[in-house]
Write an enzyme that holds these catalytic residues in place. Sequence first.
Site, PDB file in Angstrom:
ATOM      1  N   SER A  18      -4.966  -0.261  -3.219  1.00 37.22           N
ATOM      2  CA  SER A  18      -5.485   1.078  -2.970  1.00 37.22           C
ATOM      3  C   SER A  18      -6.646   0.911  -2.002  1.00 37.22           C
ATOM      4  O   SER A  18      -7.579   0.136  -2.280  1.00 37.22           O
ATOM      5  CB  SER A  18      -5.945   1.721  -4.284  1.00 37.22           C
ATOM      6  OG  SER A  18      -6.218   3.087  -4.065  1.00 37.22           O
ATOM      7  N   GLU A  19      -6.608   1.614  -0.866  1.00 36.77           N
ATOM      8  CA  GLU A  19      -7.519   1.262   0.229  1.00 36.77           C
ATOM      9  C   GLU A  19      -8.980   1.623  -0.030  1.00 36.77           C
ATOM     10  O   GLU A  19      -9.850   1.242   0.733  1.00 36.77           O
ATOM     11  CB  GLU A  19      -7.032   1.848   1.563  1.00 36.77           C
ATOM     12  CG  GLU A  19      -7.039   3.360   1.667  1.00 36.77           C
ATOM     13  CD  GLU A  19      -5.705   3.972   1.296  1.00 36.77           C
ATOM     14  OE1 GLU A  19      -4.924   3.333   0.549  1.00 36.77           O
ATOM     15  OE2 GLU A  19      -5.441   5.113   1.743  1.00 36.77           O
ATOM     16  N   ASN A  20      -9.254   2.322  -1.126  1.00 43.10           N
ATOM     17  CA  ASN A  20     -10.662   2.532  -1.468  1.00 43.10           C
ATOM     18  C   ASN A  20     -11.274   1.285  -2.111  1.00 43.10           C
ATOM     19  O   ASN A  20     -12.460   1.263  -2.418  1.00 43.10           O
ATOM     20  CB  ASN A  20     -10.838   3.753  -2.377  1.00 43.10           C
ATOM     21  CG  ASN A  20     -10.027   3.676  -3.641  1.00 43.10           C
ATOM     22  OD1 ASN A  20      -8.886   3.233  -3.641  1.00 43.10           O
ATOM     23  ND2 ASN A  20     -10.622   4.081  -4.733  1.00 43.10           N
ATOM     24  N   SER A  28     -11.304  -4.096   2.340  1.00 39.27           N
ATOM     25  CA  SER A  28     -10.022  -3.457   2.073  1.00 39.27           C
ATOM     26  C   SER A  28      -9.229  -3.282   3.365  1.00 39.27           C
ATOM     27  O   SER A  28      -8.043  -3.611   3.434  1.00 39.27           O
ATOM     28  CB  SER A  28     -10.260  -2.099   1.410  1.00 39.27           C
ATOM     29  OG  SER A  28      -9.038  -1.504   1.076  1.00 39.27           O
ATOM     30  N   ASN A  52       0.858  -1.185   0.000  1.00 40.90           N
ATOM     31  CA  ASN A  52       0.000   0.000   0.000  1.00 40.90           C
ATOM     32  C   ASN A  52       0.893   1.232   0.000  1.00 40.90           C
ATOM     33  O   ASN A  52       1.724   1.403   0.895  1.00 40.90           O
ATOM     34  CB  ASN A  52      -0.910   0.005   1.231  1.00 40.90           C
ATOM     35  CG  ASN A  52      -1.858   1.198   1.239  1.00 40.90           C
ATOM     36  OD1 ASN A  52      -1.428   2.331   1.399  1.00 40.90           O
ATOM     37  ND2 ASN A  52      -3.134   0.942   1.043  1.00 40.90           N
TER      38      ASN A  52
END
Lengths: 218, 231
Positions: A46-48, A88, A23
């Site tokens: 991607s944390e979304n 996520s 990340n």
Amino acid sequence: MALNKFQIAQRIAKELQDGFYVNLGIGIPTLVANYIPLGIDVVLQSENGLLGMGPFPIEGEESADLINAGKQTITTLPASSIFDSAMSFGMIRSGKINLTVLGAMEVSEHGDIANWKIPGKMVKGMGGAMDLVASAKNIIVAMMHTNPAGESKLLKKCSLPLTGTNCVKKIVTDIAVVEITASGFKLLERAPGVSVEEIMSKTAANLIVEGSIPEMKF
Amino acid sequence: MNKLYKNADDAVKDIQDGQILMLGGFGLCGIPENCITALVKKAVKNLTCISNNAGVDDFGIGLMLQQKQVKKMIASYVGENAEFERQLLSGELEVELIPQGTLATRCMATGYGMPAIFTPAGVGTEVAVGKEVRNFNGKDYLMEYAFDADYAIVKAWKGDKQGNLIYKDTARNFNPLMAMAGKITIAEVEELVEDGELDPNFIHTPGVYVHRIFKGENYEKRIEQKTIRKS
């Protein structure tokens, strides 16, 4: 010569290992994606809600439905996967992400990090940073060694509100690579042409120096 | 069973002043544009809004902020909005900032029927103030409660009359989590299809969680940061 932000990203890219899920935070960390060594296969998260983040799209192929955590338009890759925000952070919390790279305003010799709030100024929020630093197994901070006022960002104790405690493992700055050990900051490498004395003078905490310190290689 | 509503005005018509709303989306990606427009038109006030972000000045929840409809904002990141900043600094707007994973998982807990979760996010920071800390296997965790929202308002790509939903790309984000968490869940969809057209193997939100559905119109789908490569 102190490194520029691209060279900091290039040095961090050397920490990547084949098979890593990574990340990358906003700013210098994002640039690390440009320097992934040949033959090393890493998957960017991607944390979304995307695993397998691809490059920016070409003109005309951008989609409002496909963005990264920095809200930039991006693309998927063959074998990318998409999921909701709880999953996520589930993969982050459960230790599936091997490396997190993020920026910081301050890091303490105990590995505490402050990067989300300056009291008295507009507070934008922590986004996913607190979740990431609380859970990631391996956290590297990418930042300048000193702030614009010339003060060290490596401190005995953070003065700003914390994002997380005892979590940072390594710091790559424009002048040094520093490891955080049980005894505090330990100097591993120096930028080409930068002396150990200069790094010590710009570090507002004890800096462990053992033997001769090699210059960074790219 | 009739979950089908004519349009956004119809779907939000009973939302009252002072209620708690969840709004899906990450940045401007996957936000319920039609319902936000209807809420602005309806001029309901003193709302508590739970959403990852607060839109930008002239789009998304930013439109509701301009009309001073929001009393309290619960979000993880609110950086892109000057009117938000003005109202926050003047004390007109109350803001609770919480870690993004905590926000997502508190929605999930509600939808899974669990009263609280334990997360390491925020331990040792000001987010932990006043919260119960529990140690599991040598590591500290904060107890965070499930949300209790009157309405969840989400945006999906495709939906059927039963309320089954499918989201597109990263417009999924918080939408399926909030869809599970509303006492009443309103879904606006780009494409409303006949029952049977969606493959049951690829449903993201089962219809049981959705109470109202309508086909949205005139989606702007604004891009916050268009980034492109040369070739």
